[in-house]
Design a protein around this motif. Structure first.
Motif, PDB file in Angstrom:
ATOM      1  N   ARG A   1       0.859  -1.192   0.000  1.00 21.86           N
ATOM      2  CA  ARG A   1       0.000   0.000   0.000  1.00 21.86           C
ATOM      3  C   ARG A   1       0.896   1.243   0.000  1.00 21.86           C
ATOM      4  NH1 ARG A   1      -5.018   0.993   0.199  1.00 21.86           N
ATOM      5  NH2 ARG A   1      -5.537  -1.186   0.670  1.00 21.86           N
ATOM      6  N   GLY A   2       0.565   2.193  -0.864  1.00 29.91           N
ATOM      7  CA  GLY A   2       1.450   3.353  -1.017  1.00 29.91           C
ATOM      8  C   GLY A   2       2.745   2.965  -1.703  1.00 29.91           C
ATOM      9  N   GLY A   3       2.672   1.965  -2.580  1.00 26.44           N
ATOM     10  CA  GLY A   3       3.870   1.400  -3.192  1.00 26.44           C
ATOM     11  C   GLY A   3       4.707   2.402  -3.960  1.00 26.44           C
ATOM     12  N   LEU A   4       4.068   3.298  -4.721  1.00 31.67           N
ATOM     13  CA  LEU A   4       4.841   4.281  -5.479  1.00 31.67           C
ATOM     14  C   LEU A   4       5.587   5.236  -4.552  1.00 31.67           C
ATOM     15  CD1 LEU A   4       2.895   5.491  -8.654  1.00 31.67           C
ATOM     16  CD2 LEU A   4       5.167   4.472  -8.499  1.00 31.67           C
ATOM     17  N   ALA A   5       4.984   5.556  -3.413  1.00 33.12           N
ATOM     18  CA  ALA A   5       5.672   6.398  -2.436  1.00 33.12           C
ATOM     19  C   ALA A   5       6.880   5.665  -1.871  1.00 33.12           C
ATOM     20  CB  ALA A   5       4.706   6.792  -1.314  1.00 33.12           C
ATOM     21  N   GLN A   6       6.741   4.362  -1.620  1.00 36.26           N
ATOM     22  CA  GLN A   6       7.876   3.568  -1.143  1.00 36.26           C
ATOM     23  C   GLN A   6       8.963   3.483  -2.222  1.00 36.26           C
ATOM     24  OE1 GLN A   6       8.085   2.939   1.861  1.00 36.26           O
ATOM     25  NE2 GLN A   6       6.232   2.112   2.785  1.00 36.26           N
ATOM     26  N   VAL A   7       8.554   3.404  -3.484  1.00 35.83           N
ATOM     27  CA  VAL A   7       9.519   3.400  -4.591  1.00 35.83           C
ATOM     28  C   VAL A   7      10.358   4.676  -4.564  1.00 35.83           C
ATOM     29  CG1 VAL A   7       9.737   3.582  -7.114  1.00 35.83           C
ATOM     30  CG2 VAL A   7       8.234   1.856  -6.101  1.00 35.83           C
ATOM     31  N   ASN A   8       9.702   5.794  -4.258  1.00 36.96           N
ATOM     32  CA  ASN A   8      10.405   7.076  -4.189  1.00 36.96           C
ATOM     33  C   ASN A   8      11.536   7.025  -3.170  1.00 36.96           C
ATOM     34  OD1 ASN A   8      11.065   9.804  -4.432  1.00 36.96           O
ATOM     35  ND2 ASN A   8       8.941  10.459  -4.482  1.00 36.96           N
ATOM     36  N   VAL A   9      11.287   6.398  -2.015  1.00 36.80           N
ATOM     37  CA  VAL A   9      12.325   6.291  -0.981  1.00 36.80           C
ATOM     38  C   VAL A   9      13.440   5.363  -1.433  1.00 36.80           C
ATOM     39  CG1 VAL A   9      12.804   5.731   1.430  1.00 36.80           C
ATOM     40  CG2 VAL A   9      10.572   6.671   0.813  1.00 36.80           C
ATOM     41  N   VAL A  10      13.069   4.195  -1.969  1.00 36.49           N
ATOM     42  CA  VAL A  10      14.072   3.204  -2.353  1.00 36.49           C
ATOM     43  C   VAL A  10      14.956   3.713  -3.482  1.00 36.49           C
ATOM     44  CG1 VAL A  10      14.410   0.880  -3.300  1.00 36.49           C
ATOM     45  CG2 VAL A  10      12.689   1.265  -1.548  1.00 36.49           C
ATOM     46  N   GLN A  11      14.367   4.429  -4.449  1.00 35.72           N
ATOM     47  CA  GLN A  11      15.202   4.942  -5.542  1.00 35.72           C
ATOM     48  C   GLN A  11      16.209   5.977  -5.028  1.00 35.72           C
ATOM     49  OE1 GLN A  11      15.236   8.114  -7.179  1.00 35.72           O
ATOM     50  NE2 GLN A  11      13.678   9.074  -5.874  1.00 35.72           N
TER      51      GLN A  11
END
Length: 433
Positions: free
Chosen positions: A94-104
């Motif tokens: 949930r909120g996967g794209l936001a988590q992608v932002n952190v990981v990138q």
């Protein structure tokens, strides 16, 4: 202090020129030349001393090379491939794209060493992806891009740590190692906040990547993912110095983008070189001005005077670090980070040494403070960058960034009061501090 002394007149000149719009680097050069003229110093001898001191100091070369590497990554297709790989890792939550932002940001931190390069390079792409179909508000997407970009200069390599090494003589290699745990801690706290916000605001769950596509996505991203491994491996194995590793990073980014991904045109390459040259010249002018001004400050014995005053207050090392945190956080609201590193931090270094504070630990504390300044109003350079990219009102971005800032300040508290959290990894690899 005598208001008509050469030093006072120098400060007045620097302040006046800066308020009139002259770049701070040039203002410091002009004010310092005024001081040297008033005290009757021989300009030729002073210039010779500077040149002799710089001949064997190659660390500054790392700054333009890391900037060039970041520019080359941003114009190639590295960004798209890395974002696809990050989506494989965390996109299904949930909120996967936001988590992608952190990981990138964690991955890009191991490549560019610049918060601004991270925000400017992936910011527009993440903004478009997150706001598509109204999944996230523009202000939240912009705020998250800004606060995650802060991770870039904390996880190695780091341009601010290179500059801190210049003014403190601390080991760049051990500074890079010392930033690893704090950077990952900050990233984990940001991911925690994303998860909390995602549940509270019911952020969307992205469609999972089919298992059959994962090997291909990983393979296409592998050359870019190998860059931080190559960079840090060469530094810590002793194959290259940090400066040589910066040159290797730029050459590798160019090779991957041109030969492997075939995604750079001559015009794009020219623009990347031109942009990195402008940025490097701007930072170089600031470094030049700060070095000349620090020469004046040293002649006036300002650092020793401040050390005497602070020690006279009977400060413990912890009290001194709290004092430095407060000063740097306040200055970060109104001053640019590189200026703080070059002008303010050298004044504190003698006191830190006198109190027995490890300079590698102190350097990480300083860099984290300065990174927080990039996302605190009213100056907050990263806030202005993402506001321009997103078109969202600055006040809304600041509001959405506030919960993340709270966790980032908590992280600063941990690395301030628990030096072992910073020094554990360097000591594991041979640091004696």
């Amino acid at each position: 202090m005598n208001l008509t002394s050469p030093f006072s007149l120098s400060i007045v000149a620097i302040t006046a020129l800066a308020f009139l719009g002259l770049p701070i680097g040039l203002s410091m050069i002009c004010g310092s030349i005024l001081y040297l003229a008033l005290v009757g110093a021989d300009m030729g001898i002073v210039a010779e001393q500077f040149l002799n001191g710089m001949y064997s100091n190659y660390v500054i070369l790392a700054v333009p090379l890391f900037i060039l590497a970041a520019e080359l990554m941003n114009i190639g297709s590295m960004t798209e491939r890395l974002l696809s790989f990050c989506n494989v890792l965390v996109g299904r939550f949930r909120g996967g794209l936001a988590q992608v932002n952190v990981v990138q940001s964690i991955i890009f931190a191991g490549m560019s060493g610049s918060a601004i390069a991270d925000a400017a390079g992936t910011g527009s792409m993440m903004q478009k992806l997150m706001t598509q179909g109204g999944r996230y508000t523009p202000s939240f997407a912009a705020a998250l891009t800004a606060v995650t970009a802060v991770i870039g200069p904390i996880i190695p390599p780091s341009i601010p740590m290179v500059i801190y090494s210049l003014v403190s003589d601390a080991s760049i290699g051990y500074l890079f190692l010392a930033g690893m745990v704090p950077g990952l801690l900050m990233a984990s706290l940001q991911m925690t906040q994303v998860a909390i916000t995602a549940r509270r605001k019911n952020f969307p769950v992205e469609a999972p990547v089919p298992l059959k596509d994962i090997p291909g996505i990983t393979w296409r991203a592998a050359p870019a993912l190998f860059m931080p491994v190559l960079l840090l491996g060469c530094i810590y194995s002793g194959i290259t110095t940090p400066t040589e590793a910066a040159a290797l990073a730029a050459a590798y980014a160019l090779f991957i983008s041109v030969v492997v991904y075939r995604s750079i045109s001559w015009i794009a390459f020219y623009r990347a070189v031109f942009s990195s040259a402008k940025t490097s010249a701007s930072i170089g002018m600031l470094i030049a001005g700060a070095l000349v001004f620090n020469y004046v400050v040293t002649i006036e014995n300002i650092p020793e005077s401040i050390k005497t005053v602070l020690i006279g207050w009977d400060m413990s090392p912890v009290m001194f670090l709290v004092f430095v945190n407060i000063v740097l956080l306040l200055l970060g609201c109104v001053l640019e980070g590189t200026a703080i590193l070059l002008i303010i931090v050298p004044v504190f270094i003698p006191t830190a040494q006198a109190l027995g504070i490890d300079l590698v630990h102190f350097g990480v504390v300083v860099v984290v403070n300065i990174m927080l300044g990039l996302v605190t109003p009213p100056y907050g350079l990263l806030l202005f960058i993402v506001a321009k990219i997103s078109g969202a009102p600055l006040r809304d971005i600041v509001r959405d960034a506030a919960p993340f800032l709270f966790w980032m300040v908590m992280c600063l508290g941990v690395i301030t009061f628990v030096p072992d959290a910073v020094l554990w990894l360097p000591r594991l690899l041979g640091y004696q501090g």
